[in-house]
Design an enzyme around this catalytic site. Structure first.
Site, mmCIF file in Angstrom:
data_model
loop_
_atom_site.group_PDB
_atom_site.id
_atom_site.type_symbol
_atom_site.label_atom_id
_atom_site.label_comp_id
_atom_site.label_asym_id
_atom_site.label_seq_id
_atom_site.Cartn_x
_atom_site.Cartn_y
_atom_site.Cartn_z
ATOM 1 N N LYS A 96 13.617 6.621 7.906
ATOM 2 C CA LYS A 96 12.748 7.670 7.357
ATOM 3 C C LYS A 96 11.398 7.069 7.070
ATOM 4 O O LYS A 96 11.288 6.021 6.430
ATOM 5 C CB LYS A 96 13.361 8.212 6.036
ATOM 6 C CG LYS A 96 12.554 9.341 5.427
ATOM 7 C CD LYS A 96 12.865 10.669 6.063
ATOM 8 C CE LYS A 96 11.847 11.761 5.744
ATOM 9 N NZ LYS A 96 10.704 11.810 6.706
ATOM 10 N N GLN A 117 8.455 0.605 3.614
ATOM 11 C CA GLN A 117 9.216 1.858 3.496
ATOM 12 C C GLN A 117 10.687 1.594 3.149
ATOM 13 O O GLN A 117 11.307 2.384 2.443
ATOM 14 C CB GLN A 117 9.103 2.625 4.824
ATOM 15 C CG GLN A 117 9.382 4.115 4.710
ATOM 16 C CD GLN A 117 8.182 4.905 4.226
ATOM 17 O OE1 GLN A 117 7.072 4.693 4.672
ATOM 18 N NE2 GLN A 117 8.410 5.825 3.295
ATOM 19 N N LYS A 132 8.830 3.631 10.513
ATOM 20 C CA LYS A 132 7.439 4.107 10.555
ATOM 21 C C LYS A 132 7.011 4.196 12.005
ATOM 22 O O LYS A 132 7.547 3.489 12.869
ATOM 23 C CB LYS A 132 6.519 3.123 9.827
ATOM 24 C CG LYS A 132 5.198 3.725 9.382
ATOM 25 C CD LYS A 132 5.323 4.394 8.033
ATOM 26 C CE LYS A 132 4.078 5.156 7.639
ATOM 27 N NZ LYS A 132 4.168 5.612 6.244
ATOM 28 N N ASP A 172 1.503 10.888 7.751
ATOM 29 C CA ASP A 172 0.822 9.759 7.114
ATOM 30 C C ASP A 172 -0.654 9.976 7.483
ATOM 31 O O ASP A 172 -1.049 11.114 7.792
ATOM 32 C CB ASP A 172 1.375 8.413 7.622
ATOM 33 C CG ASP A 172 0.935 7.226 6.763
ATOM 34 O OD1 ASP A 172 1.569 6.963 5.732
ATOM 35 O OD2 ASP A 172 -0.065 6.556 7.101
ATOM 36 N N THR A 216 3.144 13.252 -2.933
ATOM 37 C CA THR A 216 2.721 11.849 -3.057
ATOM 38 C C THR A 216 1.699 11.706 -4.177
ATOM 39 O O THR A 216 1.821 10.832 -5.048
ATOM 40 C CB THR A 216 2.149 11.337 -1.727
ATOM 41 O OG1 THR A 216 3.055 11.668 -0.678
ATOM 42 C CG2 THR A 216 1.932 9.837 -1.770
ATOM 43 N N ASN A 247 -4.687 13.960 2.129
ATOM 44 C CA ASN A 247 -3.540 14.569 1.445
ATOM 45 C C ASN A 247 -3.258 13.906 0.098
ATOM 46 O O ASN A 247 -3.134 14.586 -0.929
ATOM 47 C CB ASN A 247 -2.307 14.479 2.360
ATOM 48 C CG ASN A 247 -1.049 14.888 1.647
ATOM 49 O OD1 ASN A 247 -0.330 14.058 1.092
ATOM 50 N ND2 ASN A 247 -0.782 16.171 1.612
ATOM 51 N N SER A 384 10.410 14.442 0.781
ATOM 52 C CA SER A 384 10.873 14.571 2.170
ATOM 53 C C SER A 384 12.402 14.568 2.212
ATOM 54 O O SER A 384 13.014 15.353 2.945
ATOM 55 C CB SER A 384 10.355 13.407 3.022
ATOM 56 O OG SER A 384 9.045 13.656 3.477
HETATM 57 P P1 NDP Z 1 -5.045 11.439 5.287
HETATM 58 O O1 NDP Z 1 -5.230 11.253 6.738
HETATM 59 O O2 NDP Z 1 -4.741 12.803 4.765
HETATM 60 O O3 NDP Z 1 -6.290 10.878 4.491
HETATM 61 C C1 NDP Z 1 -6.692 9.557 4.638
HETATM 62 C C2 NDP Z 1 -7.960 9.343 3.847
HETATM 63 O O4 NDP Z 1 -8.235 7.956 3.784
HETATM 64 C C3 NDP Z 1 -9.173 9.987 4.493
HETATM 65 O O5 NDP Z 1 -10.090 10.343 3.495
HETATM 66 C C4 NDP Z 1 -9.705 8.860 5.357
HETATM 67 O O6 NDP Z 1 -11.091 8.952 5.662
HETATM 68 C C5 NDP Z 1 -9.457 7.656 4.467
HETATM 69 N N1 NDP Z 1 -9.283 6.478 5.296
HETATM 70 C C6 NDP Z 1 -8.289 6.243 6.187
HETATM 71 N N2 NDP Z 1 -8.460 5.071 6.797
HETATM 72 C C7 NDP Z 1 -9.590 4.560 6.280
HETATM 73 C C8 NDP Z 1 -10.291 3.356 6.508
HETATM 74 N N3 NDP Z 1 -9.850 2.446 7.392
HETATM 75 N N4 NDP Z 1 -11.419 3.138 5.762
HETATM 76 C C9 NDP Z 1 -11.848 4.063 4.872
HETATM 77 N N5 NDP Z 1 -11.222 5.226 4.629
HETATM 78 C C10 NDP Z 1 -10.114 5.455 5.313
HETATM 79 O O7 NDP Z 1 -3.864 10.426 4.879
HETATM 80 P P2 NDP Z 1 -2.950 10.424 3.569
HETATM 81 O O8 NDP Z 1 -3.717 10.939 2.407
HETATM 82 O O9 NDP Z 1 -1.653 11.034 3.929
HETATM 83 O O10 NDP Z 1 -2.673 8.846 3.387
HETATM 84 C C11 NDP Z 1 -3.478 8.021 2.561
HETATM 85 C C12 NDP Z 1 -2.689 6.767 2.186
HETATM 86 O O11 NDP Z 1 -1.502 7.137 1.472
HETATM 87 C C13 NDP Z 1 -2.198 5.916 3.368
HETATM 88 O O12 NDP Z 1 -2.194 4.562 2.984
HETATM 89 C C14 NDP Z 1 -0.752 6.383 3.555
HETATM 90 O O13 NDP Z 1 0.022 5.408 4.199
HETATM 91 C C15 NDP Z 1 -0.351 6.576 2.097
HETATM 92 N N6 NDP Z 1 0.797 7.434 1.852
HETATM 93 C C16 NDP Z 1 0.843 8.700 2.342
HETATM 94 C C17 NDP Z 1 1.929 9.505 2.064
HETATM 95 C C18 NDP Z 1 2.001 10.922 2.510
HETATM 96 O O14 NDP Z 1 2.985 11.593 2.157
HETATM 97 N N7 NDP Z 1 1.037 11.446 3.243
HETATM 98 C C19 NDP Z 1 3.075 9.000 1.280
HETATM 99 C C20 NDP Z 1 2.881 7.679 0.743
HETATM 100 C C21 NDP Z 1 1.782 6.933 1.047
HETATM 101 P P3 NDP Z 1 -11.575 9.248 7.171
HETATM 102 O O15 NDP Z 1 -11.193 10.691 7.420
HETATM 103 O O16 NDP Z 1 -13.028 8.993 7.163
HETATM 104 O O17 NDP Z 1 -10.797 8.308 8.065
HETATM 105 O O1 2IT Z 2 4.252 6.167 3.342
HETATM 106 C C1 2IT Z 2 5.026 7.127 3.125
HETATM 107 O O2 2IT Z 2 5.926 7.055 2.279
HETATM 108 C C2 2IT Z 2 4.823 8.361 3.886
HETATM 109 N N1 2IT Z 2 3.880 8.438 4.676
HETATM 110 C C3 2IT Z 2 5.778 9.509 3.727
HETATM 111 C C4 2IT Z 2 7.020 9.295 4.544
HETATM 112 C C5 2IT Z 2 7.973 10.466 4.617
HETATM 113 O O3 2IT Z 2 8.911 10.324 5.391
HETATM 114 O O4 2IT Z 2 7.801 11.476 3.921
#
Ligand code: NDP
Ligand code: 2IT
Length: 452
Positions: A96, A117, A132, A172, A216, A247, A384
């Site tokens: 997952k 993860q 992943k 992600d 999250t 997100n 999830s």
């Molecule tokens: P999104 O794609 O929704 O948002 C990512 C954000 O981070 C955007 O604002 C993006 O800006 C910025 N970003 C990404 N890469 C870079 C970079 N290299 N430098 C600067 N800014 C960056 O992703 P999420 O919000 O889902 O994910 C954000 C973090 O949270 C990640 O590390 C992810 O692994 C983690 N995460 C997510 C989960 C989920 O359920 N979605 C669960 C647990 C952890 P830009 O658009 O300019 O790239």
């Molecule tokens: O980093 C994370 O935990 C996620 N992007 C969510 C994974 C999931 O299966 O909901």
């Protein structure tokens, strides 16, 4: 009986071997170091964990799939991206973990995320293994039709590796509700099955769980609140810096406001916005979720309270708590020094591995409560797993019920990490607590299931 120092030496040897066997994967090396460096006390205390091969199996993915993803843009040009799915560990349940679409994606990045993860999913207490995936596809500036064609091509290979009892991807970076919709559609078409539990983060009318989009960010704020309670404080009236504007960042800002705190920043790869009045979430959602725009548009439209700082770092803005919610290694040693100088009390990782090891060390040394991502951002994958449970039972729960479960899970993770850290002579060290507690659960299952 092995001593802690003998165990530490053995783990150091293994880390050197991991670097040799997995060249050019610095993020994976970093994640392996971060976990293995904290395990000596538990391995020394529980001899069964010193069984030859246990840790060696833990750091080697069960399966790694790499595939070609060809697709055509709106002008008919052919692009070739690379797709990945790393199925790391299934001792506790089906693999997952999310899918990341970002230009920086490579095998080492996916392996670091898959490794994290395993322990994160173990900490939720739910029956989910670790995996992943993703692609070096960059969705920025692509039309809906291009994203759809890409997702269809990606799923045309991925479908053979996943399934509700095998491997269950989700979102992600770069993968949200739109992408999960296209991926699910192609899976359903190829397999001729309505298999809702094959993907999570689905739309609410077709098998998605309420509160999954929020989970999250909400979960990370609940974890930060629990760390603050431990210090005799709460979030009411606290100022927060949040990075990212996707997100995780958006629902972090929403939950902070609900608990009386004020988030004054957000960012993307172009720079950051600071808003003295606090981030206006309706405006941010409109720009990011509806228009798919950049954060400078927020400052342009918000008026005098907000300004855009191109290329700057949100950590320069003074705050009581910091919630990095963008990407790995976005908070370095110098940023940690700035946060400490400005009196930060807690740092809680919404993103995966956003703080560098040097930053974590400095923050902990300065007495800042530090919540590592594998504990603090586990709310997303936890909901999830609740989505999978609802799909399996062909039912859907109310938002209130899901949020109540999420709150319990985050508080339980906090308590587990806190108590485990105390048990292993590291009071207040949530990194050690999370790593050991996650490790114990996975390692016990691996030992019980034999050498596979
Ligand atoms: P999104 O794609 O929704 O948002 C990512 C954000 O981070 C955007 O604002 C993006 O800006 C910025 N970003 C990404 N890469 C870079 C970079 N290299 N430098 C600067 N800014 C960056 O992703 P999420 O919000 O889902 O994910 C954000 C973090 O949270 C990640 O590390 C992810 O692994 C983690 N995460 C997510 C989960 C989920 O359920 N979605 C669960 C647990 C952890 P830009 O658009 O300019 O790239
Ligand atoms: O980093 C994370 O935990 C996620 N992007 C969510 C994974 C999931 O299966 O909901």
């Amino acid at each position: 009986m092995t001593t802690r120092s003998e165990t530490r030496t053995a783990l150091d040897h293994l880390l050197t071997e991991i670097e040799h066997r997995n060249p050019a994967q610095p993020e994976f090396h970093q994640a392996a170091h971060e976990v293995l460096e904290t395990l000596a006390p538990v391995i020394a205390a529980r001899p069964e964990y010193a069984e030859p091969g246990l840790i060696e199996r833990l750091v080697e993915p069960e399966r790694q799939v790499i595939f070609r993803v060809p697709w055509q843009d709106d002008q008919g040009r052919v692009h070739v991206n690379r797709g990945f799915r790393v199925e790391f560990n299934s001792a506790l349940g089906p693999y997952k973990g999310g899918l990341r679409f970002h230009s920086s994606v490579n095998l080492g990045v996916i392996k670091f995320l898959g490794f994290e993860q395993i322990f994160k999913n173990a900490l939720t207490g739910l029956g989910i293994g670790g995996g992943k995936g993703g692609s070096d596809f960059d969705p920025h500036g692509r039309s809906d039709a291009e994203v759809m064609r890409f997702c269809q091509s990606f799923m045309t290979e991925l479908y053979r590796h996943i399934g509700e009892h095998t491997d269950v991807p989700a979102g992600d970076i770069g993968v949200g509700g739109r992408e999960i919709g296209y991926l699910f559609g192609q899976y359903r078409r190829i397999t001729n099955r309505w298999e809702a539990g094959v993907l999570t983060g689905k739309g609410q009318g077709w098998g998605g769980s309420l509160i999954r989009p929020e989970a999250t960010g909400y979960g990370n704020v609940l974890f930060a609140a629990a760390m603050m309670r431990e210090r005799g404080e709460d979030l009411e009236g606290q100022t927060a810096v949040v990075s990212g504007s996707g997100n995780v960042a958006i629902y972090t800002i929403e939950k902070l406001a609900a608990l009386g705190a004020n988030a004054v920043t957000c960012s993307d790869s172009s720079g950051y916005v600071v808003d003295e009045k606090g981030i206006d979430l309706d405006l941010l959602k409109q720009i990011k979720e509806v228009e798919r725009g950049r954060v400078d548009a927020y400052a342009d439209r918000r008026g005098a309270s907000a300004r855009f700082v191109p290329g700057g770092r949100v950590w320069d803005v003074p705050a009581d708590i910091a919630l990095p919610s963008a990407t790995q290694n976005e908070l370095n040693e110098a940023d940690a020094e700035t946060l400490i100088r400005n009196g930060v009390k807690a740092v809680s990782e919404g993103a995966n591995m956003p703080a560098t090891p040097e930053a974590v060390h400095l923050l902990q040394k300065a007495g800042v409560a530090f919540g590592p991502g594998k504990a603090a951002n586990a709310g997303g994958v936890a909901v999830s797993a609740l989505e999978m449970a609802q799909n399996h039972a062909r039912t859907s729960w109310t938002a209130a019920r899901v949020e109540e479960e999420l709150t319990h899970i985050m508080n339980d993770i906090h308590t587990t990490c806190h108590e485990t850290a105390e048990r292993y002579d590291a009071p207040g060290d949530y990194v050690t607590g999370a790593n050991i507690a996650g490790f114990e659960r996975v390692a016990d299952a691996m030992l019980a299931q034999g050498v596979i």
